[in-house]
Write a protein that holds these residues in place. Structure first.
Motif, PDB file in Angstrom:
ATOM      1  N   ASN A 204     -10.155  -1.744   3.600  1.00  0.00           N
ATOM      2  CA  ASN A 204      -8.613  -1.976   3.115  1.00  0.00           C
ATOM      3  C   ASN A 204      -8.603  -3.146   2.100  1.00  0.00           C
ATOM      4  O   ASN A 204      -7.420  -3.371   1.710  1.00  0.00           O
ATOM      5  CB  ASN A 204      -7.949  -2.869   4.362  1.00  0.00           C
ATOM      6  N   MET A 205      -9.765  -3.464   1.440  1.00  0.00           N
ATOM      7  CA  MET A 205      -9.633  -4.021  -0.051  1.00  0.00           C
ATOM      8  C   MET A 205     -10.031  -3.423  -1.078  1.00  0.00           C
ATOM      9  O   MET A 205      -9.622  -3.403  -2.034  1.00  0.00           O
ATOM     10  CB  MET A 205     -10.570  -5.250   0.499  1.00  0.00           C
ATOM     11  N   GLU A 206     -11.416  -2.619  -0.959  1.00  0.00           N
ATOM     12  CA  GLU A 206     -12.102  -2.042  -2.128  1.00  0.00           C
ATOM     13  C   GLU A 206     -11.322  -0.608  -2.554  1.00  0.00           C
ATOM     14  O   GLU A 206     -11.349   0.085  -1.648  1.00  0.00           O
ATOM     15  CB  GLU A 206     -13.306  -2.128  -2.341  1.00  0.00           C
ATOM     16  N   THR A 240      -4.385  -9.888  -2.931  1.00  0.00           N
ATOM     17  CA  THR A 240      -3.405  -8.868  -3.412  1.00  0.00           C
ATOM     18  C   THR A 240      -3.689  -8.492  -4.565  1.00  0.00           C
ATOM     19  O   THR A 240      -4.452  -8.902  -5.546  1.00  0.00           O
ATOM     20  CB  THR A 240      -2.052  -9.577  -3.336  1.00  0.00           C
ATOM     21  N   VAL A 241      -3.293  -6.887  -4.909  1.00  0.00           N
ATOM     22  CA  VAL A 241      -3.268  -6.352  -6.083  1.00  0.00           C
ATOM     23  C   VAL A 241      -2.212  -6.032  -6.499  1.00  0.00           C
ATOM     24  O   VAL A 241      -1.210  -5.759  -5.669  1.00  0.00           O
ATOM     25  CB  VAL A 241      -4.332  -5.027  -5.701  1.00  0.00           C
ATOM     26  N   ASP A 242      -1.876  -5.841  -7.983  1.00  0.00           N
ATOM     27  CA  ASP A 242      -0.624  -5.498  -8.597  1.00  0.00           C
ATOM     28  C   ASP A 242       0.122  -4.246  -7.761  1.00  0.00           C
ATOM     29  O   ASP A 242      -0.711  -3.248  -7.706  1.00  0.00           O
ATOM     30  CB  ASP A 242      -0.712  -5.468  -9.995  1.00  0.00           C
ATOM     31  N   PRO A 243       1.447  -4.147  -7.753  1.00  0.00           N
ATOM     32  CA  PRO A 243       1.933  -2.782  -7.232  1.00  0.00           C
ATOM     33  C   PRO A 243       1.801  -1.515  -8.027  1.00  0.00           C
ATOM     34  O   PRO A 243       1.313  -1.772  -9.160  1.00  0.00           O
ATOM     35  CB  PRO A 243       3.235  -3.346  -7.145  1.00  0.00           C
ATOM     36  N   ARG A 271       2.193  -1.521  -2.340  1.00  0.00           N
ATOM     37  CA  ARG A 271       1.936  -3.074  -2.555  1.00  0.00           C
ATOM     38  C   ARG A 271       0.832  -3.179  -1.154  1.00  0.00           C
ATOM     39  O   ARG A 271       0.735  -2.569  -0.350  1.00  0.00           O
ATOM     40  CB  ARG A 271       2.929  -4.169  -2.015  1.00  0.00           C
ATOM     41  N   LEU A 272       0.103  -3.927  -1.468  1.00  0.00           N
ATOM     42  CA  LEU A 272      -1.114  -4.313  -0.662  1.00  0.00           C
ATOM     43  C   LEU A 272      -1.407  -5.844  -0.380  1.00  0.00           C
ATOM     44  O   LEU A 272      -1.639  -6.665  -1.553  1.00  0.00           O
ATOM     45  CB  LEU A 272      -2.449  -3.970  -1.290  1.00  0.00           C
ATOM     46  N   LEU A 273      -1.309  -6.272   0.695  1.00  0.00           N
ATOM     47  CA  LEU A 273      -2.024  -7.668   0.750  1.00  0.00           C
ATOM     48  C   LEU A 273      -3.128  -7.925   2.036  1.00  0.00           C
ATOM     49  O   LEU A 273      -2.733  -7.125   3.000  1.00  0.00           O
ATOM     50  CB  LEU A 273      -0.747  -8.606   1.210  1.00  0.00           C
ATOM     51  N   CYS A 283       2.264  -1.655   2.276  1.00  0.00           N
ATOM     52  CA  CYS A 283       3.435  -1.208   1.968  1.00  0.00           C
ATOM     53  C   CYS A 283       3.602   0.099   1.093  1.00  0.00           C
ATOM     54  O   CYS A 283       3.138  -0.040  -0.176  1.00  0.00           O
ATOM     55  CB  CYS A 283       4.633  -2.234   1.520  1.00  0.00           C
ATOM     56  N   ARG A 284       4.280   0.910   1.838  1.00  0.00           N
ATOM     57  CA  ARG A 284       4.198   2.375   1.015  1.00  0.00           C
ATOM     58  C   ARG A 284       5.682   2.794   1.112  1.00  0.00           C
ATOM     59  O   ARG A 284       5.997   3.746   1.516  1.00  0.00           O
ATOM     60  CB  ARG A 284       3.237   3.363   1.689  1.00  0.00           C
ATOM     61  N   ALA A 285       6.562   2.098   0.010  1.00  0.00           N
ATOM     62  CA  ALA A 285       7.942   2.652   0.291  1.00  0.00           C
ATOM     63  C   ALA A 285       8.840   2.536   1.512  1.00  0.00           C
ATOM     64  O   ALA A 285       9.626   1.839   1.374  1.00  0.00           O
ATOM     65  CB  ALA A 285       8.080   4.110  -0.407  1.00  0.00           C
ATOM     66  N   SER A 286       8.290   3.350   2.325  1.00  0.00           N
ATOM     67  CA  SER A 286       9.361   3.698   3.288  1.00  0.00           C
ATOM     68  C   SER A 286       8.756   2.606   4.726  1.00  0.00           C
ATOM     69  O   SER A 286       9.378   2.596   5.448  1.00  0.00           O
ATOM     70  CB  SER A 286       9.307   5.006   4.046  1.00  0.00           C
ATOM     71  N   VAL A 287       7.501   2.265   4.591  1.00  0.00           N
ATOM     72  CA  VAL A 287       6.991   1.602   5.676  1.00  0.00           C
ATOM     73  C   VAL A 287       6.062   0.486   5.480  1.00  0.00           C
ATOM     74  O   VAL A 287       5.249   0.597   4.497  1.00  0.00           O
ATOM     75  CB  VAL A 287       5.990   2.618   6.547  1.00  0.00           C
ATOM     76  N   LEU A 288       6.037  -0.782   6.200  1.00  0.00           N
ATOM     77  CA  LEU A 288       5.126  -1.618   6.025  1.00  0.00           C
ATOM     78  C   LEU A 288       4.072  -1.549   7.131  1.00  0.00           C
ATOM     79  O   LEU A 288       4.397  -1.380   8.362  1.00  0.00           O
ATOM     80  CB  LEU A 288       5.722  -3.050   6.408  1.00  0.00           C
ATOM     81  N   ARG A 289       3.024  -1.277   6.951  1.00  0.00           N
ATOM     82  CA  ARG A 289       1.866  -1.031   8.041  1.00  0.00           C
ATOM     83  C   ARG A 289       1.059  -2.031   7.931  1.00  0.00           C
ATOM     84  O   ARG A 289       0.677  -2.803   6.890  1.00  0.00           O
ATOM     85  CB  ARG A 289       0.942   0.277   7.290  1.00  0.00           C
ATOM     86  N   ILE A 290       0.618  -2.391   9.216  1.00  0.00           N
ATOM     87  CA  ILE A 290      -0.281  -3.788   9.625  1.00  0.00           C
ATOM     88  C   ILE A 290      -1.227  -3.406  10.327  1.00  0.00           C
ATOM     89  O   ILE A 290      -1.172  -2.813  11.573  1.00  0.00           O
ATOM     90  CB  ILE A 290       0.597  -4.934   9.896  1.00  0.00           C
ATOM     91  N   ASP A 291      -2.544  -3.812   9.893  1.00  0.00           N
ATOM     92  CA  ASP A 291      -3.752  -3.299  10.644  1.00  0.00           C
ATOM     93  C   ASP A 291      -4.257  -4.742  11.047  1.00  0.00           C
ATOM     94  O   ASP A 291      -4.233  -5.721  10.274  1.00  0.00           O
ATOM     95  CB  ASP A 291      -4.930  -2.751   9.611  1.00  0.00           C
TER      96      ASP A 291
END
Ligand code: FES
Ligand SMILES: [Fe+2]
Length: 397
Positions: A204-206, A240-243, A271-273, A283-291
């Motif tokens: 989830n990071m690299e 985080t990484v730039d969007p 976006r990614l945090l 986050c991919r436009a329509s959904v915020l995914r949390i693992d």
């Protein structure tokens, strides 16, 4: 021959010790125990979203550092975290993942607790009078629980600094999304993977691993700006990484998600945090995914996946959001199962055919630099007191 050169032709001895890890950290029981003691018992751990315990008496169960917990909303609307173990002789009170209950009754000798953890019934209580025990002393232990942006965190350490300090402003990555609408969980699934929790967090990071995904190769990596995004570190190991704007139109059968893009996001924005140690908000436009993750044993992890959309949105919009989420990040989606496959195959060789793992990419902190995972392991070392490059036996050669 030095063990450090075994199993691979890479000259490990010549690398800075920040640029590789000893794969024993993924399979050693000793390391696992140290992590449970020095990380998961000490840091703020995301456990669920406020929307999952929306009503009075709603509860969820989880486990943090081996301690079973009940997350429950009381009649005063407060969300509390209680140890899910009977004060009498320890029986786990609640087995269900989630539900709604006015009280929790232990199946063994029927001691009963209210949703604040107060013990409200002990059958034939008078027999304890001789040792001066009464109900008032027998409540469930409460652990610290704090909420930010609708995300519920717990901390087993009474002396830890507040959640806000721990997060160090990292949730600002999603300020405009959180400000724009109330979000709620519309998707939850969990899966036991034969992999170490750190492997999942690495994945989830690299972003070098995005070559794994056909979908990402077609819709993200074709963008010249893809490789130019920069990683940014917050204190305490959050990253985080730039969007990026994903080019979904390159995908066959792509639908427009213009009218159900989450607030604050551009169309098709990604976006990614990553929050140390085990959480990802993607986050991919329509959904915020949390693992989030529950390490079970070395090489075995329960991973929980959530999808968040807009609370109270029209049924038709919710239906499209669910479909869009399932297509990518559902258990049979185009992206998620591939990560699981890679993480499990990786685990098969850990500490056996594969003694070290490389994280030596340097690209000025751009997209596929290994900077985020190097930072992750620096934070891991700060907590555990171990050196990731010489985990257990070979501390000094
Ligand atoms: S262990 Fe719960 S009532 Fe005895
Ligand atoms: Fe992936």
């Amino acid at each position: 021959m030095s063990n450090r050169t075994a199993y691979s032709n890479i000259f490990w001895d010549r690398l800075p010790k920040t640029h590789y890890v000893d794969n024993q950290i993924f399979c050693s029981q000793e390391v696992f125990d140290i992590e449970q003691r020095t990380i998961f018992s000490k840091v703020w751990k995301f456990v669920c979203c406020e929307s999952e315990v929306a009503q009075i008496n709603d509860f969820r169960t989880t486990t943090v550092a081996g301690i079973p917990l009940l997350i429950v909303r009381g009649p005063d609307l407060m969300i509390r975290a209680l140890v899910n173990s009977c004060s009498h002789r320890g029986v786990k009170l609640v087995e269900e993942t989630a539900g709604n209950a006015r009280k929790f009754e232990c199946l063994f000798h029927r001691w009963t607790y209210d949703v604040r953890g107060k013990c409200i019934d002990i059958p034939r209580e008078e027999a304890y009078e001789c040792v001066k025990i009464d109900k008032a002393q027998c409540g469930l232990k409460q652990v610290r629980c704090e909420i930010m942006r609708g995300l519920v965190f717990v901390n087993l350490d009474d002396n830890a600094s507040p959640l806000e300090e721990y997060l160090a402003g990292c949730l600002s990555v999603y300020d405009d999304v959180f400000d724009g609408a109330d979000l709620e969980v519309f998707h939850f699934h969990e899966q036991v993977l034969n992999t170490d929790w750190k492997h999942w967090q690495e994945t989830n990071m690299e972003l070098y691993h995005e070559f794994l995904h056909v979908l990402n190769r077609k819709t993200s990596m074709i963008d010249p700006g893809y490789f130019e995004r920069k990683w940014h570190a917050f204190p305490n190991g959050h990253m985080t990484v730039d969007p990026l704007i994903i080019q979904y139109e390159k995908m066959q059968g792509s639908v427009s998600r213009e009218d159900f893009t989450l607030p604050g996001l551009k169309s098709n924005e990604f976006r990614l945090l990553d929050i140390f140690p085990d959480v990802m908000l993607n986050c991919r436009a329509s959904v915020l995914r949390i693992d989030t993750q529950i390490p079970l044993a070395p090489g075995k992890t329960l991973i929980q996946f959530r999808g968040l959309g807009i609370k109270g949105e029209p049924e038709e919009m919710r239906h499209r959001r669910i479909r869009d989420h399932a297509e990518f990040w559902g258990p049979f989606g185009r992206n998620l199962p591939e990560d699981g496959l890679a993480a499990e195959r990786q685990t098969e060789t850990m500490g056996k055919a594969s003694k070290y793992s490389l994280m030596a990419r340097e690209e000025n902190r751009l997209t596929q630099d290994d900077f985020p995972i190097r930072e992750f392991y620096r934070e891991w070392e700060r907590h555990t007191g171990l050196c990731a490059a010489f985990a257990v036996e070979e501390k000094q050669e």
